[in-house]
Design an enzyme around this catalytic site. Structure first.
Site, short mmCIF file in Angstrom:
data_model
loop_
_atom_site.label_atom_id
_atom_site.label_comp_id
_atom_site.label_asym_id
_atom_site.label_seq_id
_atom_site.Cartn_x
_atom_site.Cartn_y
_atom_site.Cartn_z
N GLU A 1 -17.20 6.54 -11.92
CA GLU A 1 -16.30 7.51 -11.30
C GLU A 1 -15.76 6.89 -10.02
OE1 GLU A 1 -17.97 11.28 -10.43
OE2 GLU A 1 -18.30 11.85 -12.53
N HIS B 1 -1.09 -4.73 8.74
CA HIS B 1 -0.10 -3.65 8.70
C HIS B 1 -0.69 -2.30 9.13
CE1 HIS B 1 1.73 -6.26 5.26
NE2 HIS B 1 1.97 -6.79 6.46
N ASP C 1 5.26 -11.25 7.16
CA ASP C 1 3.91 -11.43 7.74
C ASP C 1 3.81 -12.74 8.50
OD1 ASP C 1 1.98 -9.78 5.10
OD2 ASP C 1 3.23 -9.02 6.75
N ASN D 1 -1.98 3.23 -4.57
CA ASN D 1 -1.25 1.95 -4.66
C ASN D 1 -2.00 0.96 -5.53
OD1 ASN D 1 0.58 2.95 -2.73
ND2 ASN D 1 -0.71 2.23 -1.04
N GLN E 1 -1.32 9.27 -1.85
CA GLN E 1 -0.61 8.18 -2.54
C GLN E 1 -1.63 7.19 -3.05
OE1 GLN E 1 2.83 6.55 -0.42
NE2 GLN E 1 2.28 4.47 -1.10
N GLU F 1 6.65 1.52 9.70
CA GLU F 1 5.66 0.47 9.55
C GLU F 1 5.63 -0.48 10.74
OE1 GLU F 1 6.12 -2.17 6.17
OE2 GLU F 1 4.06 -1.90 5.60
N LYS G 1 -7.06 4.78 4.45
CA LYS G 1 -7.01 4.05 3.17
C LYS G 1 -8.41 3.98 2.54
CE LYS G 1 -3.06 1.40 4.67
NZ LYS G 1 -2.65 0.24 5.47
N TYR H 1 -5.60 1.28 -3.80
CA TYR H 1 -6.03 2.05 -2.63
C TYR H 1 -5.23 3.33 -2.48
CZ TYR H 1 -2.45 -0.91 -0.33
OH TYR H 1 -1.31 -1.61 0.01
#
Ligand SMILES: Cc1cn([C@H]2C[C@H](O)[C@@H](COP(=O)(O)OP(=O)(O)O[C@H]3O[C@H](C)C(=O)[C@H](O)[C@H]3O)O2)c(=O)[nH]c1=O
Length: 177
Positions: A28, A61, A166, A48, A46, A141, A70, A130
Site C-alpha cells: 500500500e 527547486h 538548473d 508526479n 498532485q 517556481e 512532497k 511524488y
C-alpha cells in the site's frame, strides 16, 4: 506503517509494509489516515512521475508563494535525495539533508512545505513518483544551485546531467539574501 524521523526536523520517513510472495510483492503506497496520524495535515493534490537516467541531477527547486509539501517514493532504481530547509523562521534554515531512496527499500520521504528539493540518480534509470500539497505553478517556481558553496551539499561523484535551468541557477545566498 512505521514512521521515523529524517535528519531535518519536520521531514519524515514512512516505511510501508511490503508483502512478498512467490509472485512478487504488494505494498500500500498511500493512506490519508497514516499521514494524518503522523501529523501531516496538508492535502496532497498532485501526483508526479519523474523518470531519469544515471547521473541526472534535478534541483534545487521550491515554490515561493505556494510551497509544496512532497511525499516522495522511488518505484524503480535508486536516488540520492537532498532537501534544504528554506523556511526563514526555521532553526534549520539553510541546512540540508540527504536520504538514499531505492525501489528495494520500502521507504517514502515526506518533505514539508518550505523545503527545496533535488535528487541525483544513482542507478541506470530511476522512476520517482511524488505527491505534492500544492499545484505546480511555473510562475511561482524558484531554484538555486545544487553546488551553492554556502550550503556545502556533498553529492556523490558522477558525471552530472542537468537541465539548462538548473546548471544556470544562482547560488542559495543570491536567492535568500
Ligand atoms: C515539476 C513540474 C514540471 N512540469 C513541466 C514543466 C516542464 O515543461 C517539464 C519539466 O519540468 P522541470 O524541468 O522543472 O522538471 P524537474 O527538473 O524534474 O523539476 C522538479 O524537480 C524537483 C526534484 C522537484 O521536487 C520539483 O517537483 C520540480 O521542480 O515538466 C509540470 O507540468 N508539472 C510539474 O509539476
Amino acid at each position: 506503517m512505521n514512521v521515523i524521523a529524517a535528519p531535518l526536523a519536520d521531514s519524515l520517513i514512512f516505511e510501508p509494509e511490503r508483502f512478498g510472495d512467490q509472485r512478487g510483492f504488494f505494498q500500500e503506497n498511500f493512506r490519508v489516515a497514516d499521514y494524518r496520524l503522523a501529523g501531516i495535515e496538508d492535502e496532497l493534490v498532485q501526483d508526479n512521475w519523474s523518470r531519469s537516467v544515471k547521473g541526472v541531477l534535478r534541483g534545487m527547486h521550491f515554490q515561493h508563494q505556494a510551497p509544496q509539501g512532497k511525499l516522495i517514493s522511488v518505484m524503480r532504481g535508486k536516488i540520492y535525495d537532498v532537501a534544504v530547509d528554506v523556511r526563514r523562521h526555521s532553526a534549520n534554515f539553510g541546512r540540508w539533508q540527504a536520504v538514499v531512496l531505492s525501489e528495494h527499500k520500502p521507504q517514502q520521504l515526506w518533505l514539508p512545505p518550505g523545503f527545496a528539493h533535488g535528487f541525483l540518480v544513482l542507478s541506470d534509470v530511476a522512476d520517482v513518483i511524488y505527491k505534492t500539497s500544492h499545484y505546480y505553478n511555473q510562475a511561482d517556481e524558484g531554484a538555486f544551485s545544487c553546488f551553492s558553496a554556502e550550503l556545502g551539499i556533498s553529492w556523490p561523484d558522477l558525471p552530472y546531467i542537468q537541465s539548462a535551468k538548473d546548471s544556470a541557477a544562482a547560488d542559495f545566498h543570491e536567492i535568500f539574501a
